[in-house]
Write an enzyme that holds these catalytic residues in place. Structure first.
Site, mmCIF file in Angstrom:
data_model
loop_
_atom_site.group_PDB
_atom_site.id
_atom_site.type_symbol
_atom_site.label_atom_id
_atom_site.label_comp_id
_atom_site.label_asym_id
_atom_site.label_seq_id
_atom_site.Cartn_x
_atom_site.Cartn_y
_atom_site.Cartn_z
ATOM 1 N N ASP A 1 0.981 -1.148 0.248
ATOM 2 C CA ASP A 1 0.341 0.226 -0.055
ATOM 3 C C ASP A 1 1.216 1.266 -0.135
ATOM 4 O OD1 ASP A 1 -3.795 0.503 1.098
ATOM 5 O OD2 ASP A 1 -1.681 1.799 1.071
ATOM 6 N N ILE A 2 0.632 2.611 -0.574
ATOM 7 C CA ILE A 2 1.097 3.737 -0.934
ATOM 8 C C ILE A 2 1.250 4.168 0.539
ATOM 9 C CG2 ILE A 2 -0.469 5.333 -1.887
ATOM 10 C CD1 ILE A 2 1.269 5.411 -3.574
ATOM 11 N N ASN B 1 -12.857 -3.741 2.446
ATOM 12 C CA ASN B 1 -13.664 -1.866 2.751
ATOM 13 C C ASN B 1 -14.979 -2.462 1.235
ATOM 14 O OD1 ASN B 1 -12.506 -1.013 4.848
ATOM 15 N ND2 ASN B 1 -10.877 -0.299 3.758
ATOM 16 N N GLY C 1 -15.752 3.013 3.694
ATOM 17 C CA GLY C 1 -14.225 4.089 3.459
ATOM 18 C C GLY C 1 -13.736 3.252 2.203
ATOM 19 N N GLN C 2 -14.629 2.671 1.357
ATOM 20 C CA GLN C 2 -14.008 1.961 0.625
ATOM 21 C C GLN C 2 -13.467 3.422 -1.193
ATOM 22 O OE1 GLN C 2 -15.923 -0.347 -2.291
ATOM 23 N NE2 GLN C 2 -14.118 -0.721 -3.606
ATOM 24 N N HIS D 1 -9.792 -5.064 -3.948
ATOM 25 C CA HIS D 1 -8.686 -5.533 -2.740
ATOM 26 C C HIS D 1 -8.739 -5.730 -1.761
ATOM 27 C CE1 HIS D 1 -10.229 -1.517 -2.569
ATOM 28 N NE2 HIS D 1 -9.011 -1.420 -1.251
ATOM 29 N N HIS E 1 -7.010 -6.156 2.449
ATOM 30 C CA HIS E 1 -5.728 -5.801 3.315
ATOM 31 C C HIS E 1 -5.130 -6.330 3.692
ATOM 32 C CE1 HIS E 1 -6.813 -0.924 1.626
ATOM 33 N NE2 HIS E 1 -7.674 -1.737 2.340
HETATM 34 P P1 AMP Z 1 -9.636 1.208 0.337
HETATM 35 O O1 AMP Z 1 -9.835 2.944 1.378
HETATM 36 O O2 AMP Z 1 -10.029 -0.149 1.690
HETATM 37 O O3 AMP Z 1 -10.340 1.116 -1.165
HETATM 38 O O4 AMP Z 1 -8.037 1.194 0.101
HETATM 39 C C1 AMP Z 1 -7.443 1.519 -0.922
HETATM 40 C C2 AMP Z 1 -6.075 1.672 -0.655
HETATM 41 O O5 AMP Z 1 -5.827 1.779 -1.579
HETATM 42 C C3 AMP Z 1 -5.989 2.895 0.011
HETATM 43 O O6 AMP Z 1 -5.362 2.288 1.407
HETATM 44 C C4 AMP Z 1 -4.675 3.303 -0.506
HETATM 45 O O7 AMP Z 1 -3.538 3.498 0.465
HETATM 46 C C5 AMP Z 1 -4.224 2.241 -1.438
HETATM 47 N N1 AMP Z 1 -3.673 3.062 -2.706
HETATM 48 C C6 AMP Z 1 -3.868 4.223 -3.483
HETATM 49 N N2 AMP Z 1 -3.151 4.341 -4.658
HETATM 50 C C7 AMP Z 1 -2.343 3.649 -4.330
HETATM 51 C C8 AMP Z 1 -1.587 3.123 -5.410
HETATM 52 N N3 AMP Z 1 -0.698 3.681 -6.395
HETATM 53 N N4 AMP Z 1 -0.549 1.984 -5.084
HETATM 54 C C9 AMP Z 1 -0.395 1.524 -3.298
HETATM 55 N N5 AMP Z 1 -1.783 1.473 -2.971
HETATM 56 C C10 AMP Z 1 -2.644 2.756 -3.341
#
Ligand code: AMP
Ligand code: ZN
Length: 114
Positions: A30-31, A87, A93-94, A100, A102
């Site tokens: 995760d970024i 999520n 909070g998606q 995906h 986590h």
């Molecule tokens: P969610 O809020 O459950 O939809 O999770 C989305 C996740 O994607 C968040 O934890 C972000 O930090 C992560 N995210 C967004 N953009 C990127 C990216 N380019 N590379 C890796 N993770 C990302």
């Protein structure tokens, strides 16, 4: 071309720190990590959220969860424990509408989640 962020990661059009890849799934860090271990496991095929899986997707769902356990082992949190979260929708909070999971670990986590 897909406008989906995670489809672009699958297509290697935007960079990600890949952790694991197989025929059906991809895992990358995760970024914005929320724990010392924070890796995302996604289907390579675009699926918006978990409710878009159905009968016929058993292999994909199994592979996603197996990939999560592989990440936990690779990242060294198999023994200490970890959390697998997906999520779904606004209240959860998606923010990225490509399914995906986590995989979070490396620190104690509270329950219930915030
Ligand atoms: P969610 O809020 O459950 O939809 O999770 C989305 C996740 O994607 C968040 O934890 C972000 O930090 C992560 N995210 C967004 N953009 C990127 C990216 N380019 N590379 C890796 N993770 C990302
Ligand atoms: Zn997608």
């Amino acid at each position: 071309m897909s406008e989906c962020l995670f489809c672009k990661i699958v297509e290697k059009k935007i960079p990600a720190k890949l952790v694991h890849e197989d025929e059906l799934t991809l895992a990358f860090d995760d970024i914005h990590p929320q724990a010392p271990v924070h890796t995302l496991v996604i289907p390579k095929r675009h699926v918006s959220a978990v409710q878009d899986l159905g009968l016929g997707d058993e292999s994909l769902l199994a592979q996603l969860l197996i990939s999560c356990t592989k990440i936990a082992a690779l990242k060294g949190v198999q023994e200490s424990g970890y959390r697998v979260v997906t999520n779904t929708g606004r209240d959860a909070g998606q923010t990225v509408f490509h399914l995906h999971f986590h995989v979070l670990g490396g620190r104690p986590m509270a329950w219930p989640p915030g």
